[in-house]
Design an enzyme around this catalytic site. Structure first.
Site, PDB file in Angstrom:
ATOM      1  N   ASP A  82       3.004 -50.436  -8.403  1.00  0.00           N
ATOM      2  CA  ASP A  82       1.922 -50.929  -9.255  1.00  0.00           C
ATOM      3  C   ASP A  82       1.101 -51.958  -8.485  1.00  0.00           C
ATOM      4  O   ASP A  82       1.638 -52.943  -7.991  1.00  0.00           O
ATOM      5  CB  ASP A  82       2.537 -51.552 -10.517  1.00  0.00           C
ATOM      6  CG  ASP A  82       1.529 -51.792 -11.614  1.00  0.00           C
ATOM      7  OD1 ASP A  82       0.480 -51.129 -11.623  1.00  0.00           O
ATOM      8  OD2 ASP A  82       1.800 -52.644 -12.483  1.00  0.00           O
ATOM      9  N   HIS A  83      -0.199 -51.735  -8.378  1.00  0.00           N
ATOM     10  CA  HIS A  83      -1.120 -52.645  -7.696  1.00  0.00           C
ATOM     11  C   HIS A  83      -0.709 -52.924  -6.249  1.00  0.00           C
ATOM     12  O   HIS A  83      -0.598 -54.084  -5.828  1.00  0.00           O
ATOM     13  CB  HIS A  83      -1.252 -53.969  -8.473  1.00  0.00           C
ATOM     14  CG  HIS A  83      -1.973 -53.824  -9.772  1.00  0.00           C
ATOM     15  ND1 HIS A  83      -3.339 -53.637  -9.866  1.00  0.00           N
ATOM     16  CD2 HIS A  83      -1.521 -53.799 -11.052  1.00  0.00           C
ATOM     17  CE1 HIS A  83      -3.689 -53.519 -11.139  1.00  0.00           C
ATOM     18  NE2 HIS A  83      -2.596 -53.597 -11.872  1.00  0.00           N
ATOM     19  N   ASN A 106       3.868 -53.773 -19.859  1.00  0.00           N
ATOM     20  CA  ASN A 106       4.855 -54.673 -19.266  1.00  0.00           C
ATOM     21  C   ASN A 106       5.055 -55.911 -20.145  1.00  0.00           C
ATOM     22  O   ASN A 106       6.171 -56.239 -20.536  1.00  0.00           O
ATOM     23  CB  ASN A 106       4.429 -55.102 -17.856  1.00  0.00           C
ATOM     24  CG  ASN A 106       5.485 -55.945 -17.156  1.00  0.00           C
ATOM     25  OD1 ASN A 106       6.677 -55.778 -17.394  1.00  0.00           O
ATOM     26  ND2 ASN A 106       5.059 -56.848 -16.292  1.00  0.00           N
TER      27      ASN A 106
END
Length: 287
Positions: free
Chosen positions: A85-86, A235
């Protein structure tokens, strides 16, 4: 079942009107809860791992080994992807790919469009050799997640023509246009740009990704799914629910020190939250 890329699960979601949840893994309990929820709901699932969470757990190799061991121990039969993620650089994406991640996000959204395209293209070339799917971003999702902080409202909405160019020139498997969602709790009501979302979908024709899925009303989630959103990231809500459960145990049992006794209820809270999201996104019984 072995780990898979996101490509097929997201294309199926886009074609059939549901979204697959990406639920971030922050430690062992998150991985346990998310996998068990997915198996109970017979839902495909994406385990998101930020760079910071990866470091916290001991590195990407540790994360993959942990998830693979849990899949075997729990006899998981549904499709599972591990997604960076990212990812902030080509180097980080490459490390994740070589560790066994089956999907990566290269987030070059802070860079000029030309540089974003060039870096994303480079990641796609490496990833596709290994059968790994790639997500890119344009515009910047607001708020804070992990090491990422964005508070510039002017960057909250991606430009559709730039989205079309990035997707076509890079051949990414899914795409996250910034359309008003934020990481972390919302300050006021979410204001998603649905008209622009529809335009981006029509121009790119790839599964879209909605970051900052916590706190978005169900009607907005359903509308986003109808406009091609096939991946929704969650999240914060899991973190909040886990923290509430842990606090409750420790407030009621201030002498408690066995981590299993307070982290166990926290794990159950995550599982319950994930199950609710899978039902909301429509991915239950789609494995």
């Amino acid at each position: 079942m072995p780990l898979v890329s996101m490509k097929e699960m997201l294309e199926k979601g886009k074609e059939n009107g549901y979204a697959v949840g990406q639920f971030n893994v922050n430690n062992l309990e998150y991985a346990q809860a998310i996998l068990q929820a997915a198996e109970k709901e017979q839902s495909p699932v994406i385990l998101g791992v930020s760079e910071g969470a990866g470091r916290y757990m001991g590195g990407f190799n540790v994360v993959v080994a942990m998830v693979e061991a849990l899949i075997e121990a729990y006899k998981i039969t549904v499709p599972v992807a591990i997604h960076l993620d990212h990812g902030s650089s080509f180097k980080t994406c490459a490390e994740a790919i070589h560790a066994g991640f089956t999907s990566v996000m290269i987030d070059a959204s802070a860079e000029p469009l030309e540089d974003n395209i060039a870096l994303t293209k480079k990641v796609v070339e490496l990833a596709h050799i290994h059968g790994v799917s790639v997500e890119a971003e344009l515009g910047r999702v607001g708020g804070q997640e992990d090491d990422l902080i964005v508070d510039d409202a002017e960057q909250a909405y991606a430009i559709p023509s730039e989205c079309e160019r990035l997707v076509k020139e890079t051949n990414v498997d899914c795409f996250a246009p910034a359309l008003g969602s934020v990481h972390g709790p919302y300050k006021g009501e979410p204001n998603l740009g649905f008209d622009r979302m529809e335009e981006v979908m029509n121009l790119t024709n790839v599964p879209l990704v909605l970051h900052g899925g916590t706190g978005i009303p169900t009607k907005d989630i359903q509308r986003a799914i109808s406009l091609g959103t096939a991946k929704i990231n969650v999240n914060t809500e899991n973190q909040i629910k886990q923290a509430e459960a842990v606090r409750k145990v420790l407030e009621e049992q201030p002498e408690q020190y066995d981590p299993r006794k307070y982290l166990g209820p926290g794990r159950e809270a995550i599982e319950e939250t994930v199950i609710g999201k899978m039902r909301e996104f429509g991915s239950s019984n789609k494995a």
